[in-house]
Motif scaffolding. Structure first.
Motif, PDB file in Angstrom:
ATOM      1  N   MET A 264       0.821  -1.202   0.000  1.00 58.87           N
ATOM      2  CA  MET A 264       0.000   0.000   0.000  1.00 58.87           C
ATOM      3  C   MET A 264       0.862   1.261   0.000  1.00 58.87           C
ATOM      4  O   MET A 264       0.526   2.238  -0.636  1.00 58.87           O
ATOM      5  CB  MET A 264      -0.926  -0.036   1.217  1.00 58.87           C
ATOM      6  N   LYS A 265       1.977   1.208   0.716  1.00 55.85           N
ATOM      7  CA  LYS A 265       2.858   2.367   0.798  1.00 55.85           C
ATOM      8  C   LYS A 265       3.490   2.666  -0.560  1.00 55.85           C
ATOM      9  O   LYS A 265       3.647   3.823  -0.943  1.00 55.85           O
ATOM     10  CB  LYS A 265       3.941   2.115   1.845  1.00 55.85           C
ATOM     11  N   SER A 266       3.811   1.635  -1.328  1.00 57.59           N
ATOM     12  CA  SER A 266       4.403   1.854  -2.645  1.00 57.59           C
ATOM     13  C   SER A 266       3.384   2.468  -3.609  1.00 57.59           C
ATOM     14  O   SER A 266       3.743   3.274  -4.456  1.00 57.59           O
ATOM     15  CB  SER A 266       4.948   0.549  -3.205  1.00 57.59           C
TER      16      SER A 266
ATOM     17  N   THR B 272       3.189   6.135  -2.714  1.00 61.51           N
ATOM     18  CA  THR B 272       4.405   6.797  -3.189  1.00 61.51           C
ATOM     19  C   THR B 272       4.352   6.992  -4.704  1.00 61.51           C
ATOM     20  O   THR B 272       4.695   8.065  -5.207  1.00 61.51           O
ATOM     21  CB  THR B 272       5.649   5.975  -2.806  1.00 61.51           C
ATOM     22  N   PHE B 273       3.916   5.963  -5.411  1.00 64.47           N
ATOM     23  CA  PHE B 273       3.814   6.060  -6.873  1.00 64.47           C
ATOM     24  C   PHE B 273       2.807   7.131  -7.272  1.00 64.47           C
ATOM     25  O   PHE B 273       3.074   7.955  -8.144  1.00 64.47           O
ATOM     26  CB  PHE B 273       3.403   4.702  -7.457  1.00 64.47           C
ATOM     27  N   ARG B 274       1.652   7.144  -6.624  1.00 61.83           N
ATOM     28  CA  ARG B 274       0.626   8.151  -6.940  1.00 61.83           C
ATOM     29  C   ARG B 274       1.134   9.558  -6.633  1.00 61.83           C
ATOM     30  O   ARG B 274       0.864  10.495  -7.375  1.00 61.83           O
ATOM     31  CB  ARG B 274      -0.651   7.862  -6.177  1.00 61.83           C
ATOM     32  N   LEU B 275       1.847   9.700  -5.539  1.00 65.71           N
ATOM     33  CA  LEU B 275       2.408  10.999  -5.184  1.00 65.71           C
ATOM     34  C   LEU B 275       3.422  11.442  -6.224  1.00 65.71           C
ATOM     35  O   LEU B 275       3.436  12.602  -6.639  1.00 65.71           O
ATOM     36  CB  LEU B 275       3.049  10.935  -3.794  1.00 65.71           C
TER      37      LEU B 275
ATOM     38  N   VAL C   8       3.168  14.785  -8.596  1.00 69.01           N
ATOM     39  CA  VAL C   8       4.216  15.817  -8.632  1.00 69.01           C
ATOM     40  C   VAL C   8       4.670  16.064 -10.069  1.00 69.01           C
ATOM     41  O   VAL C   8       4.816  17.208 -10.504  1.00 69.01           O
ATOM     42  CB  VAL C   8       5.411  15.418  -7.722  1.00 69.01           C
ATOM     43  N   VAL C   9       4.869  14.991 -10.822  1.00 71.23           N
ATOM     44  CA  VAL C   9       5.287  15.147 -12.219  1.00 71.23           C
ATOM     45  C   VAL C   9       4.210  15.867 -13.014  1.00 71.23           C
ATOM     46  O   VAL C   9       4.495  16.783 -13.793  1.00 71.23           O
ATOM     47  CB  VAL C   9       5.629  13.770 -12.844  1.00 71.23           C
ATOM     48  N   ALA C  10       2.953  15.472 -12.824  1.00 69.21           N
ATOM     49  CA  ALA C  10       1.851  16.123 -13.540  1.00 69.21           C
ATOM     50  C   ALA C  10       1.770  17.598 -13.176  1.00 69.21           C
ATOM     51  O   ALA C  10       1.558  18.458 -14.037  1.00 69.21           O
ATOM     52  CB  ALA C  10       0.534  15.421 -13.229  1.00 69.21           C
ATOM     53  N   TRP C  11       1.945  17.911 -11.901  1.00 77.93           N
ATOM     54  CA  TRP C  11       1.888  19.303 -11.472  1.00 77.93           C
ATOM     55  C   TRP C  11       3.007  20.118 -12.129  1.00 77.93           C
ATOM     56  O   TRP C  11       2.805  21.239 -12.570  1.00 77.93           O
ATOM     57  CB  TRP C  11       1.999  19.369  -9.951  1.00 77.93           C
TER      58      TRP C  11
END
Length: 148
Positions: A2-4, A7-10, A14-17
């Motif tokens: 779940m943590k990965s 992290t992946f979604r975050l 960030v890249v999209a932003w």
């Protein structure tokens, strides 16, 4: 696991932003010594060429004008809707046959709704009778009200 995912979604966010944030800024393509460089500030004077690739979007005046047009369009649409409803009410009041038909449809809709409720709560012995009553109510409603 779940943590990965978090992290992946975050990381994706960030890249999209970063990509979206840079899409609305001015970007200049500068050419010097046979190399192409992209910058967010104008090129230095000299032999370098400067091409504006992205602008900052609509100006404040354009946004204000668009907002004013939107307000005007909404006001005009609201006035037109009000006038249409007013004409429909006048026509409805002037036509007694139409009023009778609407009232009859409302009564048939209530009758059909109650028949459906009765059928749903009926016991096994009463279900056949309630089903016939429900189907008749549906047919009556469909015959008079669904022809529009």
């Amino acid at each position: 696991m779940m943590k990965s995912r978090v992290t992946f979604r975050l990381a994706v966010a960030v890249v999209a932003w970063c990509v979206i944030g840079n899409a609305w800024s001015e970007t200049f393509r500068c050419e010097a010594d046979g190399k192409t460089i992209y910058k967010d500030e104008p090129c230095v004077a000299g032999r370098q060429s400067q091409i504006l690739i992205f602008d900052k979007g609509p100006s404040a005046e354009d946004r204000a004008a668009a907002a004013a047009r939107l307000r005007d369009d909404k006001a005009e649409s609201s006035a037109m809707q009000h006038e249409r409803e007013k004409r429909e009410q006048v026509a409805f009041r002037a036509d007694p046959d139409r009023r009778r038909e609407v009232n009859a449809c409302a009564k048939l809709a209530v009758r059909a709704k109650r028949a459906h409720e009765d059928y749903g709560t009926a016991g096994l012995r009463e279900q056949a009778k309630k089903r016939v009553r429900m189907l008749r109510a549906d047919e009556d409603y469909a015959a008079l009200c669904k022809k529009r």
